[in-house]
Scaffold this active site. Structure first.
Site, short mmCIF file in Angstrom:
data_model
loop_
_atom_site.label_atom_id
_atom_site.label_comp_id
_atom_site.label_asym_id
_atom_site.label_seq_id
_atom_site.Cartn_x
_atom_site.Cartn_y
_atom_site.Cartn_z
N GLY A 40 26.13 41.94 38.96
CA GLY A 40 27.01 41.88 40.35
C GLY A 40 26.51 42.69 41.39
N GLY A 42 25.96 45.77 41.85
CA GLY A 42 25.07 46.96 41.47
C GLY A 42 23.66 46.50 41.29
N ASP A 88 26.07 54.97 29.64
CA ASP A 88 27.45 54.47 29.36
C ASP A 88 28.27 55.43 30.09
OD1 ASP A 88 30.18 53.63 28.50
OD2 ASP A 88 29.30 53.90 26.28
N SER A 170 37.61 50.84 45.86
CA SER A 170 38.25 49.43 46.30
C SER A 170 39.40 49.61 46.96
CB SER A 170 38.55 48.77 44.71
OG SER A 170 39.42 47.84 44.86
N TYR A 192 51.68 52.40 30.99
CA TYR A 192 50.44 51.87 31.32
C TYR A 192 50.54 50.37 31.95
CZ TYR A 192 45.48 50.39 31.11
OH TYR A 192 44.32 49.94 31.27
#
Length: 313
Positions: A40, A42, A88, A170, A192
């Protein structure tokens, strides 16, 4: 819609690509870390920074995919100085290992692009027992930034070049839970909502950049911190949300940015001379933009900082 957009004060718009907004910029004296660089925006950010001469270290969760992207960039930009390291962001141990390894190399660090992210996942806890989107999109980057800050400060001092920290947020930061950051309910599965939790993590990105900018300025450090909205882009970020993914597949190429346009604001904020000395701002389409009222809440930013510190200690 991006194709109806007009140029802003910067001279760029939603139509602008990462190559266009960095045209003529020489980044050969700079070193950058780009997280989430195996796909993407990145990957495109890493490619364009390398095209401009920047030594790019790609922080990637999947090292095999990262090496493939590295090889593709070198084919496109034969002179590219680019490396891939495993990272990660959902694992604090992985973040600490990445930062420790990087710092041990003795390399400079001028630019830190906190780009990696996940979106609208089902409720899941990270290895560190933190809601996964908040852990990956905010906490991991918060810790990474803190652990690399000493190297960035040294680089800025020795090179006399401004360091820049860029948080890829965003527009969804405007659509968090009603309380903004649920400091006492981060791991509440009952309340959630995947998209609200994503908005919360993106709000945290803006608040983190703002509070970091305040602290750096207060300390007289020549490092800026800004956040941005890359635009609605047809990438695999939507893979966890079947309805949105379906809409993206049908309408994406007509109403959404492509990856080259999606990486433009990141590359602009990271490299453009017009951004020199600007800190604590939020950008969209390569221009300063408005955030939500919650994103301007300095007390919430301080509370989030303290809360996140308690998670990473």
């Amino acid at each position: 819609m991006w194709f109806l957009s007009k140029k802003g004060a910067s001279g760029f718009s939603a139509n602008s690509t990462a190559e266009e907004v960095t045209q003529g910029i020489d980044g050969s004296a700079l070193t950058a870390i780009v997280t989430g660089a195996s796909s993407g925006i990145g990957a495109e950010t890493a490619r364009v920074l390398a095209l401009r001469g920047v030594h790019v270290i790609m922080g990637v969760r999947n090292i095999s995919a990262g090496k493939q992207v590295k090889e593709a960039i070198i084919r496109d930009v034969p002179q590219a100085k680019i490396d891939a390291m495993e990272l990660d962001l959902s694992s604090l141990a992985s973040v600490r290992n990445f930062a420790s390894t990087y710092n041990s190399f003795g390399l400079p660090l001028n630019l830190l692009i906190n780009n990696a992210g996940i979106m609208a996942t089902p409720f899941t806890l990270s290895k560190d027992k933190i809601e996964l989107q908040f852990a990956t999109n905010h906490v991991g980057h918060f810790l990474l930034t803190n652990l690399l800050l000493k190297t960035m400060k040294r680089t800025a001092s020795q090179s006399r070049k401004e360091g820049r920290i860029v948080n890829v947020s965003s527009r969804r930061h405007k659509f968090s839970y009603h309380e903004g950051i649920r400091l006492d309910k981060i791991n509440d599965q009952l309340g959630y909502n995947g998209l609200s939790a994503y908005g919360q993590s993106k709000l945290a990105n803006v608040l983190h950049a703002n509070e970091l900018a305040r602290r750096l300025k207060e300390g007289g450090v020549e490092i800026t911190a800004n956040s941005l909205h890359p635009g609605a882009i047809a990438t695999d970020l939507f893979r966890q949300h079947s309805i949105i993914s379906g809409i993206v597949n049908i309408l994406g190429k007509h109403v959404m940015k492509n990856v080259q346009q999606g990486a433009a604001t990141t590359c602009y904020v990271a490299l453009h001379p017009d951004v020199k000395g600007v800190s604590g701002k939020y950008y969209s389409d390569c221009n300063i933009a408005e955030t939500s009222p919650q994103a301007k809440d300095t007390e919430l930013a301080k509370k989030l900082w303290d809360f996140t510190m308690s998670l990473v200690d």
